[in-house]
Design a protein around this motif. Structure first.
Motif: not given
Length: 154
Positions: A32-37, A45-46
């Protein structure tokens, strides 16, 4: 041929899947694709849907070939036997991840601990137990898939 669940070293799911594919073994690592900060930027990032799990499809006699991959640790067992995942369950996961549109799900009149059968969406016809409900999300236990599903309410 059956689908089995291989337990990997932490954060090695994608590497193990790549090594298995290069060895000619049919495998599936749902991402799944997530937004990391970070402190200076945000990045998509996957990440694996299931931590430390990769699904492999092979014959019972070929199960040991998985351990040629450096990050593969062991098989996941259920009741003393290697856990077998049905083809339908893998298809449901693939279908759910391929669905790009947002599915509006509402929960009403249920209590924590109730058993329900999902009537729509990618997990349609799956039986689940309600584990947690809040204003922003709910948590369902999908026993047939052996996983906990956390869904945000938008």
């Amino acid at each position: 041929m059956n689908w089995y669940v291989v337990y990997t070293k932490p954060k090695w799911e994608k590497k193990v899947a790549e090594q298995l594919k290069n060895s000619g073994i049919e495998c599936y690592c749902p991402l799944i694709t997530q937004i990391r900060q970070w402190s200076d930027r945000k990045k998509k990032v996957e990440v694996p849907l299931f931590n430390s799990y990769v699904f492999v499809q092979l014959a019972e006699s070929e199960r040991n070939s998985v351990f040629q991959s450096v990050g593969a640790v062991r098989y996941l067992f259920w009741l003393g036997k290697p856990a077998v995942v049905r083809d339908e369950e893998i298809s449901v996961i693939k279908k759910w991840l391929d669905t790009s549109d947002c599915i509006d799900v509402t929960v009403g009149g249920y209590q924590i601990g109730d058993s329900i059968q999902l009537e729509s969406g990618p997990f349609m016809a799956q039986k689940a137990t309600i584990q947690e409900m809040t204003n922003t999300h709910y948590v369902l236990v999908l026993e047939s898939l052996g996983c906990v599903l956390k869904m945000k309410i938008k």
